[in-house]
Design a protein around this motif. Structure first.
Motif, PDB file in Angstrom:
ATOM      1  N   GLU A 235       1.035  -1.160  -0.083  1.00  0.00           N
ATOM      2  CA  GLU A 235      -0.175  -0.038   0.014  1.00  0.00           C
ATOM      3  C   GLU A 235       1.166   1.336   0.158  1.00  0.00           C
ATOM      4  O   GLU A 235       1.782   1.286   0.816  1.00  0.00           O
ATOM      5  CB  GLU A 235      -0.946  -0.005   1.157  1.00  0.00           C
ATOM      6  CG  GLU A 235      -1.658   1.310   1.624  1.00  0.00           C
ATOM      7  CD  GLU A 235      -2.834   1.484   0.479  1.00  0.00           C
ATOM      8  OE1 GLU A 235      -2.370   2.479  -0.224  1.00  0.00           O
ATOM      9  OE2 GLU A 235      -3.548   0.965   0.268  1.00  0.00           O
ATOM     10  N   ASP A 236       0.521   2.074  -0.910  1.00  0.00           N
ATOM     11  CA  ASP A 236       1.499   3.246  -1.069  1.00  0.00           C
ATOM     12  C   ASP A 236       1.108   4.476   0.049  1.00  0.00           C
ATOM     13  O   ASP A 236       1.681   5.425   0.256  1.00  0.00           O
ATOM     14  CB  ASP A 236       1.611   3.751  -2.408  1.00  0.00           C
ATOM     15  CG  ASP A 236       0.220   4.159  -3.174  1.00  0.00           C
ATOM     16  OD1 ASP A 236      -0.618   3.288  -2.817  1.00  0.00           O
ATOM     17  OD2 ASP A 236       0.039   5.013  -4.007  1.00  0.00           O
ATOM     18  N   GLU A 237      -0.260   4.290   0.290  1.00  0.00           N
ATOM     19  CA  GLU A 237      -0.509   5.597   1.163  1.00  0.00           C
ATOM     20  C   GLU A 237      -0.026   5.239   2.794  1.00  0.00           C
ATOM     21  O   GLU A 237      -0.564   4.252   3.158  1.00  0.00           O
ATOM     22  CB  GLU A 237      -2.188   5.723   1.204  1.00  0.00           C
ATOM     23  CG  GLU A 237      -2.836   6.486  -0.077  1.00  0.00           C
ATOM     24  CD  GLU A 237      -4.402   5.982  -0.074  1.00  0.00           C
ATOM     25  OE1 GLU A 237      -4.989   6.307   0.827  1.00  0.00           O
ATOM     26  OE2 GLU A 237      -4.577   5.389  -1.329  1.00  0.00           O
TER      27      GLU A 237
ATOM     28  N   LYS B 128     -12.278   0.476  -1.046  1.00  0.00           N
ATOM     29  CA  LYS B 128     -12.157   1.448  -0.343  1.00  0.00           C
ATOM     30  C   LYS B 128     -13.429   2.673  -0.317  1.00  0.00           C
ATOM     31  O   LYS B 128     -13.605   2.512  -1.420  1.00  0.00           O
ATOM     32  CB  LYS B 128     -10.810   2.370  -0.511  1.00  0.00           C
ATOM     33  CG  LYS B 128      -9.670   1.356  -0.137  1.00  0.00           C
ATOM     34  CD  LYS B 128      -8.279   2.277  -0.755  1.00  0.00           C
ATOM     35  CE  LYS B 128      -7.111   1.259  -0.614  1.00  0.00           C
ATOM     36  NZ  LYS B 128      -5.782   2.081  -1.219  1.00  0.00           N
TER      37      LYS B 128
ATOM     38  N   ASP C  18      -2.900  -3.315  -2.692  1.00  0.00           N
ATOM     39  CA  ASP C  18      -3.452  -2.039  -3.376  1.00  0.00           C
ATOM     40  C   ASP C  18      -3.449  -2.338  -4.738  1.00  0.00           C
ATOM     41  O   ASP C  18      -2.437  -2.788  -5.134  1.00  0.00           O
ATOM     42  CB  ASP C  18      -2.804  -0.851  -2.593  1.00  0.00           C
ATOM     43  CG  ASP C  18      -3.485   0.496  -3.018  1.00  0.00           C
ATOM     44  OD1 ASP C  18      -4.744   0.451  -3.413  1.00  0.00           O
ATOM     45  OD2 ASP C  18      -2.867   1.542  -3.414  1.00  0.00           O
TER      46      ASP C  18
ATOM     47  N   MET D  16      -4.129   0.730  -6.976  1.00  0.00           N
ATOM     48  CA  MET D  16      -3.165   1.753  -7.365  1.00  0.00           C
ATOM     49  C   MET D  16      -1.864   1.884  -6.852  1.00  0.00           C
ATOM     50  O   MET D  16      -1.778   2.454  -5.732  1.00  0.00           O
ATOM     51  CB  MET D  16      -4.216   3.047  -7.484  1.00  0.00           C
ATOM     52  CG  MET D  16      -5.390   2.918  -8.325  1.00  0.00           C
ATOM     53  SD  MET D  16      -5.109   2.804 -10.074  1.00  0.00           S
ATOM     54  CE  MET D  16      -4.263   4.264 -10.570  1.00  0.00           C
TER      55      MET D  16
HETATM   56 CA    CA Z   1      -2.774   3.499  -3.861  1.00  0.00          CA
END
Ligand code: CA
Length: 227
Positions: A8-10, A102, A52, A54
């Motif tokens: 997950e990038d966030e 989400k 995730d 994206m």
């Molecule tokens: Ca993302």
């Protein structure tokens, strides 16, 4: 303990999930982009991946697709954003096991995780033979073979072996085994556990005197190594 990889990038989402899953008793590792995630999936020993869609470097779809093309069967739950409905279908076609949209509630995610882990366990343990040391084991059939020959094993031995296998590469204490295999009603001693382990080692280990599969963790219990 079940190991979960979160890709997950966030940062907020990543760390929030990590805290919550650790609180639920999972061991959690993190990856922040698709490439790192794929490399973790290829090299780590995870029971489940939260992926995730994206992501920088490589999308979650590509990670999933490449992992499956390589024959990696680790269960994957995709984290999709609202409005990515078409993507969900694509994700499942690419080999994901489930998806969560989400924003999701923690309770929903936990339920999905449990369901997927249970399915994974069933698939792993019940539908195929697993090689553990010298032995090929089929837990659903309660059968074991060494060099193609059936091995005589008691129900309890199977249960202990299965328990160690489900917790493979983690230390399992004698007390955990007593509680989960024998339960509170029976009152065996930790010596009983040790005797069962000796019996298992004689069947599984190339050299029972020098165990390489079921290791003793001194003062605690045992660890089944499996790669
Ligand atoms: Ca993302």
């Amino acid at each position: 303990m079940k190991r979960i990889l979160i890709v997950e990038d966030e940062p907020n989402m990543r760390l929030g999930l990590k805290d919550n899953l650790e609180f639920e008793g999972y061991q959690v590792e993190l990856a922040t982009d698709g490439k790192q995630g794929l490399s973790e999936i290829e090299n780590g020993d995870y029971h489940l991946v939260l992926l995730d869609v994206m992501l920088p470097e490589m999308s979650g779809f590509d990670v999933c697709k490449i992992a499956r093309e390589q024959g990696i069967k680790t269960p994957i739950i995709l984290l999709t954003a609202k409005g990515e409905e078409i993507d969900k279908v694509l994700g499942l076609e690419l080999g994901a096991d489930d998806y969560v949209t989400k924003p999701f509630g923690l309770r929903e995610l936990l339920a999905r995780i449990k369901a997927v882990l249970r399915r994974g366990n069933d698939l792993d343990a019940d539908t195929k033979e697993i090689s553990i040391g010298r032995m090929w084991v089929n837990f659903s059939a309660y059968s074991g073979k060494v060099d193609g020959e059936p091995v005589k094993m008691s129900h309890k031995e199977f249960e202990i072996l299965k328990y160690l296998w489900e917790n493979r590469n983690d230390t399992v204490s004698r007390y955990q085994l007593l509680e989960d295999i024998w339960g509170y009603s029976e009152q065996p001693t930790t010596r009983t556990v040790d005797n069962f382990i000796l019996k298992l080692r004689q069947k599984i280990e190339a050299n029972p005197e020098d165990p390489q599969v079921i290791l003793t963790v001194h003062g605690v219990g045992y660890k089944l190594l499996h790669h």
